[in-house]
Design a protein around this motif. Structure first.
Motif, PDB file in Angstrom:
ATOM      1  N   LEU A  82     -59.094  16.638 -74.165  1.00  0.00           N
ATOM      2  CA  LEU A  82     -60.184  17.628 -74.939  1.00  0.00           C
ATOM      3  C   LEU A  82     -61.202  17.451 -74.398  1.00  0.00           C
ATOM      4  O   LEU A  82     -61.959  18.645 -74.335  1.00  0.00           O
ATOM      5  CB  LEU A  82     -59.865  17.282 -76.296  1.00  0.00           C
ATOM      6  CG  LEU A  82     -58.579  18.015 -77.075  1.00  0.00           C
ATOM      7  CD1 LEU A  82     -58.241  17.370 -78.436  1.00  0.00           C
ATOM      8  CD2 LEU A  82     -58.602  19.513 -77.183  1.00  0.00           C
ATOM      9  N   LEU A  83     -61.932  16.499 -74.425  1.00  0.00           N
ATOM     10  CA  LEU A  83     -63.282  16.036 -73.719  1.00  0.00           C
ATOM     11  C   LEU A  83     -63.544  16.707 -72.355  1.00  0.00           C
ATOM     12  O   LEU A  83     -64.350  17.247 -72.000  1.00  0.00           O
ATOM     13  CB  LEU A  83     -63.677  14.912 -73.957  1.00  0.00           C
ATOM     14  CG  LEU A  83     -63.555  14.180 -75.241  1.00  0.00           C
ATOM     15  CD1 LEU A  83     -63.864  12.644 -75.397  1.00  0.00           C
ATOM     16  CD2 LEU A  83     -64.754  14.933 -76.054  1.00  0.00           C
ATOM     17  N   ARG A  84     -62.267  16.619 -71.522  1.00  0.00           N
ATOM     18  CA  ARG A  84     -62.437  17.267 -70.391  1.00  0.00           C
ATOM     19  C   ARG A  84     -62.414  18.725 -70.255  1.00  0.00           C
ATOM     20  O   ARG A  84     -63.352  19.373 -69.457  1.00  0.00           O
ATOM     21  CB  ARG A  84     -61.145  16.644 -69.544  1.00  0.00           C
ATOM     22  CG  ARG A  84     -60.805  17.472 -67.936  1.00  0.00           C
ATOM     23  CD  ARG A  84     -62.103  16.912 -67.006  1.00  0.00           C
ATOM     24  NE  ARG A  84     -62.143  17.673 -65.855  1.00  0.00           N
ATOM     25  CZ  ARG A  84     -62.866  18.697 -65.531  1.00  0.00           C
ATOM     26  NH1 ARG A  84     -63.618  19.158 -66.823  1.00  0.00           N
ATOM     27  NH2 ARG A  84     -63.036  19.600 -64.462  1.00  0.00           N
ATOM     28  N   VAL A  85     -61.759  19.293 -71.266  1.00  0.00           N
ATOM     29  CA  VAL A  85     -62.066  20.939 -71.347  1.00  0.00           C
ATOM     30  C   VAL A  85     -63.303  21.013 -71.884  1.00  0.00           C
ATOM     31  O   VAL A  85     -63.969  21.986 -71.490  1.00  0.00           O
ATOM     32  CB  VAL A  85     -61.092  21.192 -72.546  1.00  0.00           C
ATOM     33  CG1 VAL A  85     -61.137  22.713 -72.743  1.00  0.00           C
ATOM     34  CG2 VAL A  85     -59.535  21.284 -71.921  1.00  0.00           C
ATOM     35  N   ALA A  86     -63.792  20.081 -72.878  1.00  0.00           N
ATOM     36  CA  ALA A  86     -65.321  20.233 -73.349  1.00  0.00           C
ATOM     37  C   ALA A  86     -66.257  20.161 -72.270  1.00  0.00           C
ATOM     38  O   ALA A  86     -67.168  20.845 -72.263  1.00  0.00           O
ATOM     39  CB  ALA A  86     -65.509  19.293 -74.552  1.00  0.00           C
ATOM     40  N   GLU A  87     -66.099  19.429 -71.211  1.00  0.00           N
ATOM     41  CA  GLU A  87     -67.225  19.132 -70.097  1.00  0.00           C
ATOM     42  C   GLU A  87     -67.216  20.543 -69.406  1.00  0.00           C
ATOM     43  O   GLU A  87     -68.410  20.793 -69.098  1.00  0.00           O
ATOM     44  CB  GLU A  87     -66.481  18.214 -69.294  1.00  0.00           C
ATOM     45  CG  GLU A  87     -66.757  16.827 -69.236  1.00  0.00           C
ATOM     46  CD  GLU A  87     -66.399  15.926 -68.238  1.00  0.00           C
ATOM     47  OE1 GLU A  87     -67.342  14.838 -68.020  1.00  0.00           O
ATOM     48  OE2 GLU A  87     -65.149  16.056 -67.747  1.00  0.00           O
ATOM     49  N   ASP A  88     -66.199  21.281 -69.183  1.00  0.00           N
ATOM     50  CA  ASP A  88     -66.210  22.463 -68.364  1.00  0.00           C
ATOM     51  C   ASP A  88     -67.193  23.615 -69.114  1.00  0.00           C
ATOM     52  O   ASP A  88     -68.012  24.336 -68.662  1.00  0.00           O
ATOM     53  CB  ASP A  88     -64.958  23.250 -68.166  1.00  0.00           C
ATOM     54  CG  ASP A  88     -64.222  22.417 -67.083  1.00  0.00           C
ATOM     55  OD1 ASP A  88     -64.758  21.665 -66.423  1.00  0.00           O
ATOM     56  OD2 ASP A  88     -62.950  22.791 -67.029  1.00  0.00           O
ATOM     57  N   ILE A  89     -67.115  23.727 -70.522  1.00  0.00           N
ATOM     58  CA  ILE A  89     -67.667  24.716 -71.243  1.00  0.00           C
ATOM     59  C   ILE A  89     -69.250  24.143 -71.429  1.00  0.00           C
ATOM     60  O   ILE A  89     -70.124  25.050 -71.628  1.00  0.00           O
ATOM     61  CB  ILE A  89     -67.145  25.078 -72.490  1.00  0.00           C
ATOM     62  CG1 ILE A  89     -67.663  26.375 -72.952  1.00  0.00           C
ATOM     63  CG2 ILE A  89     -67.268  24.101 -73.663  1.00  0.00           C
ATOM     64  CD1 ILE A  89     -66.969  27.215 -73.925  1.00  0.00           C
TER      65      ILE A  89
END
Length: 316
Positions: A82-89
């Motif tokens: 989830l934090l990897r997904v958050a990094e993109d945004i």
């Protein structure tokens, strides 16, 4: 194209049920709300490993020990996904995973209310897997329809793995419910202590303006109360089937209105716990998370240096 025209096109996409990707244009408000949701979710997955982590060395059998250890590893893995997904945004603001973890230590991000609570007995470990993860599945399945594509996609894997966690917890609870009188009493005591937290899990019936905005943008697709009602419908019969008593004399199902009535939890108490990290285990678990984060810093730095060297070699 004007900002107003971009916004109109964006909302038309949302209303058509299209998915927004990290590289698409989006209003800052939408980006902030998506990041807030995924950031809190990711941090909560990491912190959610701690109540059960306490039971890894105390599990009653080797099989139970291996199972709960695997569950703890899954939860931390979910947090990292989830934090990897958050990094993109968060890329336009230059925010990376390390920053998001460190926000936890300076009270810039909250973690879910239930993970501030004690897990006193082995029955608590079972109830967390069965009912807390069961609540999480209800929430996550509703988010599979989120307008932010990367979040919805990663939740397919997370929700699938959470279903195994729920079955693991249910197995523990079934064993205790069919065990000795002392074991069944331990399970009832755990339910008595966790019930209010479970009612609080989904948040207050009256949603905040930010939560309502998430609904408007279809980042979320269900209200807090819709999710809580689904939990009650699904789990109240199962809890009673184990011979357990739900510790709420006001709990009733209205056949005509098709809705559950229940005793409202102490919203002020839980708000204080989450806002100030003032739960029974909040500070202890935060300290453990900080110790782990700082202790592993050298590994992250070594991996970063290796990646940089590999890039230099590729250029040469």
């Amino acid at each position: 194209m004007s900002e107003e025209a971009k916004m109109q096109q964006f909302m038309e996409r949302i209303n058509r049920g299209e998915r927004i990707e990290a590289t698409d244009w989006m209003p800052d408000e939408y980006r902030h709300l998506v990041l807030k949701q995924i950031h809190m979710h990711g941090i909560s997955e990491v912190m959610g490993a701690y109540p059960e982590k306490e039971w890894v060395p105390k599990a009653p059998t080797l099989r139970r020990k291996l199972a709960i250890m695997a569950k703890v590893q899954d939860e931390v893995g979910h947090g990292q996904l989830l934090l990897r997904v958050a990094e993109d945004i968060a890329a336009p603001w230059g925010k990376v995973r390390d920053d998001m973890i460190e926000d936890l230590f300076v009270n810039k991000v909250k973690f879910h209310n239930v993970f501030h609570m004690e897990a006193r007995t082995w029955a608590d470990a079972g109830l967390i897997g069965w009912l807390v993860d069961g609540s999480a599945i209800i929430t996550q399945v509703s988010l599979l329809g989120s307008s932010y594509g990367p979040y919805a996609r990663v939740l397919k894997r997370i929700a699938a793995e959470e279903s195994f966690h729920m079955q693991h917890g249910e197995s523990i609870c079934l064993a205790l419910a069919n065990g000795t009188p002392a074991q069944k009493e331990m399970l009832q005591d755990a339910l008595n202590r966790w019930w209010e937290s479970l009612m609080f899990f989904f948040g207050p019936p009256l949603m905040s303006s930010a939560a309502q905005k998430m609904m408007d943008y279809r980042i979320r697709t269900k209200t807090n109360e819709q999710l809580r009602q689904k939990f009650l419908t699904r789990y109240v019969p199962r809890i009673r089937a184990l011979g357990l008593e739900i510790p709420d004399p006001a709990l009733r199902y209205d056949e005509e209105k098709k809705v559950w009535s229940y005793t409202q939890p102490d919203w002020e108490k839980f708000y204080h716990i989450v806002k100030h990290n003032a739960g029974p285990k909040s500070q202890e678990r935060l300290a453990l998370r900080k110790q782990a984060h700082e202790g592993q810093r050298w590994v992250r730095e070594a991996m970063s240096r290796t990646r940089e060297k590999e890039k230099d070699l590729a250029v040469v």
